[in-house]
Design a protein around this motif. Structure first.
Motif, PDB file in Angstrom:
ATOM      1  N   LEU A 155      39.798  30.099  36.145  1.00 24.74           N
ATOM      2  CA  LEU A 155      40.409  30.369  37.195  1.00 24.74           C
ATOM      3  C   LEU A 155      40.298  32.099  37.381  1.00 24.74           C
ATOM      4  O   LEU A 155      39.864  32.690  38.358  1.00 24.74           O
ATOM      5  CB  LEU A 155      41.666  29.904  37.517  1.00 24.74           C
ATOM      6  CG  LEU A 155      41.828  28.459  38.052  1.00 24.74           C
ATOM      7  CD1 LEU A 155      43.418  28.127  37.949  1.00 24.74           C
ATOM      8  CD2 LEU A 155      40.953  28.110  39.363  1.00 24.74           C
ATOM      9  N   GLY A 156      40.754  32.439  36.232  1.00 14.12           N
ATOM     10  CA  GLY A 156      40.455  34.186  36.267  1.00 14.12           C
ATOM     11  C   GLY A 156      39.320  34.581  36.306  1.00 14.12           C
ATOM     12  O   GLY A 156      38.934  35.662  37.111  1.00 14.12           O
ATOM     13  N   ALA A 157      38.274  34.036  35.725  1.00 15.63           N
ATOM     14  CA  ALA A 157      36.719  34.402  35.830  1.00 15.63           C
ATOM     15  C   ALA A 157      36.308  34.180  37.119  1.00 15.63           C
ATOM     16  O   ALA A 157      35.172  34.895  37.506  1.00 15.63           O
ATOM     17  CB  ALA A 157      35.859  33.746  34.964  1.00 15.63           C
ATOM     18  N   ALA A 158      36.817  33.152  38.031  1.00 17.06           N
ATOM     19  CA  ALA A 158      36.275  32.856  39.171  1.00 17.06           C
ATOM     20  C   ALA A 158      36.888  33.824  40.442  1.00 17.06           C
ATOM     21  O   ALA A 158      36.381  33.582  41.505  1.00 17.06           O
ATOM     22  CB  ALA A 158      36.551  31.555  39.762  1.00 17.06           C
ATOM     23  N   LEU A 159      37.860  34.522  40.047  1.00 19.05           N
ATOM     24  CA  LEU A 159      38.534  35.342  41.020  1.00 19.05           C
ATOM     25  C   LEU A 159      38.283  36.956  40.997  1.00 19.05           C
ATOM     26  O   LEU A 159      37.867  37.410  39.913  1.00 19.05           O
ATOM     27  CB  LEU A 159      40.297  35.148  40.988  1.00 19.05           C
ATOM     28  CG  LEU A 159      40.605  33.784  41.288  1.00 19.05           C
ATOM     29  CD1 LEU A 159      41.942  33.774  40.904  1.00 19.05           C
ATOM     30  CD2 LEU A 159      40.605  33.379  42.883  1.00 19.05           C
TER      31      LEU A 159
END
Length: 649
Positions: free
Chosen positions: A432-436
């Motif tokens: 999720l962190g990488a996608a935001l």
């Protein structure tokens, strides 16, 4: 007797009166030594009938009578009266100037048994701590553990009540994610394990339970302590099997350990008495190699994308972590920092994010802080990691929710959620962190200054409560203010159930401490046995503290002697209000009469001293710091008994 037989002195010349018999241990054997008609006899102490201790019998009319069933034997030769022909082994005696001697052959080499295979397999799976009680129906397995302990493969902690053993093993699992074992005899020893095992079951803690059983030939026939243990453990254990003579013994222990670890559950084996000592030859032990796989799986790409889109659109997201995120907090906190989202925990997860962290806002729910509840009310999206959504957590079901959990049954368990993400907590948080894109959205989100403002308001309120004094004892805010300042920042703290625990949840500010509790079961008495389990896991590396009330500690108070026996450096803060205070509150809140919640207690500080621990009693707030600091400095078990006001919690 020739060869390598040796003589052993077993009694002084005046030690055993004429006509008497006694048990002695010599040359690795238990012997029944008798003095009859001026001569001495030495028989194997085990009656050939049912193993009764002949040395505890008596000589009547020239016969040595077994104390169990009255079988008779010649006290000098072991010969039974006609028509019987079973007899215990007899050994040559000799009277010398300094005493009575017996000639004994060497003890036969130890035979590798079924229990040896089971213990070796258990150790191969990483189980190095066992809590339990040795007894008549588990002696074969106990002997195998003794040998393993001599080799340095495991540690055994003999407890005073089997319930403490299962609580300690469960706490070990909750803290480390690895199982410890609990161990008991057949019948009541096994049933005493059940409460602690249910606590492990509902809190998803890995535990191995090993229970003795009556001999297979007696099972199901109403023999002494004969219970159907597979049936008794069927609900609490994810895996429960009886080890039979023809079983694949290593495989059964492997499956018990694998279920405990992979399912985060209870694995259980039942060991009939005679099976424990059967020869096992060169049967290989089992182990985890090739039997387990990496379970931190990533969620499906489309679900992850939907969750990331929902988070990106939120202006006031709140991250909530439960105990299921205990071992994955670094990526969760990194995600919170990336999107500038405050982080609250369920009570079970207290300590998983520091109250000193700029985005940490404490515990949500019944044992929580107004900081967490304020951010819950202000949020426009909940992102929950490893949380159960039980009725005590305080998560508002009407909020939009993204729920992440490794267990598919946990997703939407109590009510529908907007997006259920099936995946490992750490893997999903990283994804999720990488996608935001934090730069695009975080400027409009919660600032660290806003979190700090809410903490300032709550700390001012707590400070005002510290000074409250009705002349009826020390108030809880003061107790946890002192403990919060003095407890080592990385300590492990086990808590019990009741007002003491609710107050701990509200007032104690965590730094890097780990907190253990009986979460879903809410079992009173958990606190001190759990501290023993924590000490077995980290003793010497981290400080271990217990926080209990008088009601909870009273259930397992004698385990303080266990802590003394093994030198467990546990600091115990005991809130004594001479009642079951939480139940009193509930009776009053329900407009019931206060009924049978009062307790009659000893001085627990004096009790601690009698047990060989350090004990001190606090009656005034001004003495708290010195008492707690002294207990923390004591190199062993220490108890601080605080006489507290039940109305100021």
């Amino acid at each position: 007797m020739t060869g390598s037989a040796t003589w052993h002195r077993v009694a002084g010349l005046d030690e055993l009166p004429e006509g008497r018999v006694k048990t002695v241990v010599a040359g690795g054997r238990a012997l029944a030594i008798s003095h009859h008609e001026g001569r001495y006899g030495a028989l194997d102490n085990r009656c050939p009938h049912q193993g009764g201790p002949l040395g505890e019998g008596s000589i009547e009319n020239g016969w040595l009578r077994c104390p169990w069933h009255g079988y008779d034997y010649d006290p000098l030769t072991g010969t039974p009266p006609p028509p019987f022909n079973d007899r215990p082994p007899c050994f040559t005696t000799e009277v010398r100037s300094d005493g009575v001697y017996v000639e004994l052959p060497p003890v036969p080499p130890a035979v590798r048994t079924v229990s040896e295979v089971l213990v070796e397999t258990m150790c191969s799976w990483g189980i190095d701590a066992v809590f339990g009680m040795v007894g008549h129906s588990n002696l074969g397995f106990a002997e195998a553990m003794r040998r393993a302990e001599d080799r340095g493969d495991l540690r055994f902690f003999g407890i005073r009540h089997e319930g403490a053993a299962s609580f300690a093993a469960g706490a070990y699992g909750k803290l480390t994610g690895r199982p410890a074992a609990c161990f008991a005899i057949a019948g009541p020893g096994s049933t005493n394990l059940l409460t602690g095992l249910y606590d492990a079951k509902v809190d998803r803690a890995p535990v191995l339970a090993v229970t003795g059983q009556v001999p297979s030939a007696l099972a199901g026939r109403g023999a002494f302590q004969d219970l159907d243990l597979e049936a008794a453990f069927a609900d609490v254990a994810a895996y429960s099997q009886t080890v039979h003579a023809g079983s694949n013994h290593a495989e059964l222990m492997t499956l018990a350990c694998k279920n405990a670890i992979v399912e985060r559950a209870v694995g259980h084996l039942v060991l009939p008495d005679e099976v424990q000592v059967l020869p096992a030859g060169e049967t290989p032990a089992g182990g985890p190699a090739g039997r387990v796989a990496q379970r931190e799986v990533a969620p499906p790409a489309e679900v992850l994308a939907a969750a990331a889109e929902r988070i990106a659109a939120a202006r006031r997201p709140l991250i909530i972590v439960g105990a299921g995120a205990r071992f994955d907090m670094a990526p969760v906190i990194a995600l919170a920092e990336r999107i500038a989202a405050p982080v609250a925990t369920t009570f079970k997860a207290k300590g998983q994010v520091s109250d000193r962290h700029p985005l940490g806002c404490g515990v949500l729910g019944r044992s929580g802080t107004p900081i967490a509840s304020w951010f819950m009310n202000e949020s426009d999206l909940i992102v929950a990691f490893g949380a159960s959504f039980s009725n005590h957590t305080g998560i508002a079901p009407y909020k939009p929710i993204v729920q992440v959990d490794f267990d598919p049954m946990a997703l939407g368990r109590f009510h529908p959620v907007d997006i259920g993400v099936l995946g490992g907590v750490g893997v999903t948080a990283e994804a999720l962190g990488a996608a935001l894109d934090p730069a695009a959205e975080s400027a409009q989100r919660t600032t660290e200054a806003e979190v700090a403002e809410r903490w300032a308001l709550w700390r001012a309120e707590k400070a005002s409560r510290v000074a409250d004094d009705r002349g009826r004892g020390v108030n809880s805010a003061a107790i946890f203010d002192s403990l919060g300042r003095l407890a080592p920042a990385d300590a492990v703290i086990s808590v019990d159930v009741g007002n003491n625990t609710y107050s701990f949840g509200r007032y104690f500010e965590v730094q890097r401490q780990s907190v253990l509790m009986s979460g879903y079961l809410g079992s009173i008495g958990f606190g001190f046995p759990a501290a023993m389990g924590a000490w077995a896991a980290v003793g010497g590396e981290r400080s271990v503290l217990a926080v209990t009330g008088d009601g909870g500690f009273g259930q397992y108070a004698m385990e303080l002697t266990t802590a003394v026996k093994y030198g467990m450096n546990i600091t115990h803060v005991l809130l004594n209000n001479n009642e079951l205070g939480k139940i009193t509150k509930e009776q009053l809140a329900g407009q019931f009469g206060v009924w049978h919640t009062s307790l009659v207690n000893p001085s627990f500080a004096a009790f601690a001293e009698l047990c060989g621990a350090h004990g001190t009693q606090v009656t005034d707030r001004s003495d708290l710091d010195d008492a707690i600091a002294g207990a923390l400095a004591h190199p062993g078990p220490a108890l601080v008994e605080v006489l507290c006001d039940p109305g100021l919690v």
